[in-house]
Design an enzyme around this catalytic site. Structure first.
Site, PDB file in Angstrom:
ATOM      1  N   ARG A  35       0.823  -1.207   0.000  1.00  0.00           N
ATOM      2  CA  ARG A  35       0.000   0.000   0.000  1.00  0.00           C
ATOM      3  C   ARG A  35       0.857   1.258   0.000  1.00  0.00           C
ATOM      4  O   ARG A  35       0.439   2.290  -0.530  1.00  0.00           O
ATOM      5  CB  ARG A  35      -0.945  -0.021   1.204  1.00  0.00           C
ATOM      6  CG  ARG A  35      -2.083  -1.017   1.014  1.00  0.00           C
ATOM      7  CD  ARG A  35      -3.034  -1.029   2.176  1.00  0.00           C
ATOM      8  NE  ARG A  35      -4.203  -1.850   1.872  1.00  0.00           N
ATOM      9  CZ  ARG A  35      -5.156  -2.151   2.731  1.00  0.00           C
ATOM     10  NH1 ARG A  35      -5.084  -1.696   3.978  1.00  0.00           N
ATOM     11  NH2 ARG A  35      -6.176  -2.900   2.382  1.00  0.00           N
ATOM     12  N   LYS A 211     -20.634 -14.810   4.065  1.00  0.00           N
ATOM     13  CA  LYS A 211     -22.041 -14.516   4.308  1.00  0.00           C
ATOM     14  C   LYS A 211     -22.753 -13.923   3.091  1.00  0.00           C
ATOM     15  O   LYS A 211     -22.227 -13.019   2.449  1.00  0.00           O
ATOM     16  CB  LYS A 211     -22.179 -13.531   5.473  1.00  0.00           C
ATOM     17  CG  LYS A 211     -21.783 -14.096   6.826  1.00  0.00           C
ATOM     18  CD  LYS A 211     -22.026 -13.043   7.906  1.00  0.00           C
ATOM     19  CE  LYS A 211     -21.718 -13.599   9.285  1.00  0.00           C
ATOM     20  NZ  LYS A 211     -21.984 -12.585  10.343  1.00  0.00           N
ATOM     21  N   GLY A 362      -9.536  -7.415  -1.076  1.00  0.00           N
ATOM     22  CA  GLY A 362      -9.864  -8.303   0.036  1.00  0.00           C
ATOM     23  C   GLY A 362      -9.158  -9.645  -0.043  1.00  0.00           C
ATOM     24  O   GLY A 362      -8.009  -9.742  -0.496  1.00  0.00           O
TER      25      GLY A 362
END
Length: 404
Positions: A35, A211, A362
């Site tokens: 990053r 989920k 992610g």
């Protein structure tokens, strides 16, 4: 939008730059500096133009619901000081560090900056009001600036003081606000996944993760845009149970079964679910592993990867795509025994070099990096949550829209 390249006559001007230096730290050592590296093009552009850079970033989480002692421990753990050292090494010039987020010491350090100089300010989350977009801290930071550059895509979905409050104030004052190269690249890639042209069809989305409830909005959005949606990961078993399948001990959100049925009905065959699953009699300390039909998982077993039939079907669909958006691995890729589905998607993407392929950050970005496929994607997002929200919201994020 104004971009960092568009900024003119900024020599000697103070540029407050929101960067994303939320890097993994262990014992004060940076474990992955990607990053920081990603921010370099924007910083080098501003340095080359003689601006005086004041960098703001968050690092980790600090809950102000904890005791004072616990808050101080969290601050110590998430101190940005090591990042200033590494940034200086990467830029090849000294980077000053301010250990406080407001007050005379910060003001003095900003005042002492030379043209092309760089100052990294302590973790923005040291301020309780950062995440609440507190106007007081936003004004304190805005008062330091002659201009603002947003280059923290991973935080662009949050309307915080450093991502939203500062540019709001500066716009009202008639001062320039712009996006950096990293954000420009992200916006360009993800906008293409939102405003789909005929030349980018068939458009295939791959969604994994734990989920269904975390992905409801993005599923709804992608159903309006995609030709096919391939479902994997633990969330697949909620869909399979909704169809009457037997899912064993696989995680299922019973409160999402009606939503899953509605999705499948609206999709009219455009959502594909795993035909077969690699299952085991435990998540980590398992002793037995086998492949079974995904709707016939025995009691005591849970699905941890897609099986060979699913790999074959999903790979063929991906190879026929002109555009791919992928968020979420297809299995528990951290374990060697359950990596095949995720690796197969990487291989399929690698075999369609003419397609536009986006990895939505992610865990999926962590997976493609682990397996060595990062260079095979057209774009790898630096923000998992931000990329999903940009898809959900048809290309809009608060930290981007405020710069428009």
């Amino acid at each position: 939008m104004l971009t960092v390249k568009d900024l003119k006559d900024i020599k000697g001007k103070v540029a407050v730059v929101r960067v994303d230096f939320n890097v993994p730290l262990k014992g004060g050592e940076i474990r992955d500096d990607n990053r920081i590296v990603a921010a370099l093009p924007t910083l080098q552009e501003l340095i080359g133009k003689g601006a005086r850079l004041v960098l703001l970033s968050h690092l980790g989480k600090i809950s102000y619901k904890l005791s004072d002692e616990e808050i101080e421990a969290a601050k110590a753990k998430n101190n940005l000081a090591p990042v200033a050292v590494r940034l200086g090494e990467l830029l090849g010039q000294p980077v000053d560090f301010c250990p406080v987020t407001r007050g005379p010491e910060l003001e003095e350090k900003v005042k002492n900056l030379k043209d092309g100089g760089v100052l990294l300010v302590q973790n923005t989350r040291y301020e309780k009001g950062e995440e609440k977009n507190d106007p007081e801290i936003a004004k304190i930071w805005a008062d330091l600036a002659d201009l603002y550059v947003m280059d923290a895509f991973g935080s662009a979905h949050r309307a915080h003081a450093s991502t939203y409050g500062i540019p709001s104030i500066l716009k009202e004052e008639g001062k320039p606000v712009a996006i950096g190269y990293l954000v420009e690249k992200e916006v360009s890639a993800l906008t293409r996944c939102v405003d789909v042209s005929d030349s980018d069809r068939p458009y295939v989305a791959i969604l994994g993760g734990f989920k269904v409830s975390d992905k409801i909005k993005v599923i709804d959005s992608l159903l309006k845009k995609c030709d096919k949606i391939l479902i994997g990961g633990a969330m697949a078993y909620t869909f399979i149970k909704a169809q009457g399948g037997k899912t064993g001990n696989s995680p299922v959100e019973d409160d999402q079964l009606d939503y899953a049925r509605k999705c499948l009905e609206e999709a009219k065959g455009r959502i594909l679910l795993p035909r077969d699953s690699v299952v085991a009699n435990g998540f980590e300390d398992w002793t037995d592993k086998k492949t079974v039909p995904s709707d016939q998982i025995p009691d005591g077993y849970q699905g941890l990867d897609v099986g060979p039939e699913t790999i074959k079907e999903y790979s063929e669909v991906v190879k026929g795509a002109k555009m791919v958006f992928w968020n979420g691995p297809l299995g528990v890729f951290e374990q060697d025994a359950f990596q095949k589905g995720t690796i197969a998607i990487c291989e399929a993407v690698k075999e369609i070099p003419d397609a536009f392929t986006v990895c939505g950050g992610g865990d999926s970005a962590a997976a493609i990096k682990q397996f060595g496929y990062s260079d095979d994607f057209s774009h790898v997002s630096t923000g998992g949550g931000a990329s999903l929200e940009m898809i959900e919201n048809d290309g809009h994020l608060p930290g981007i829209d405020i710069v428009r």
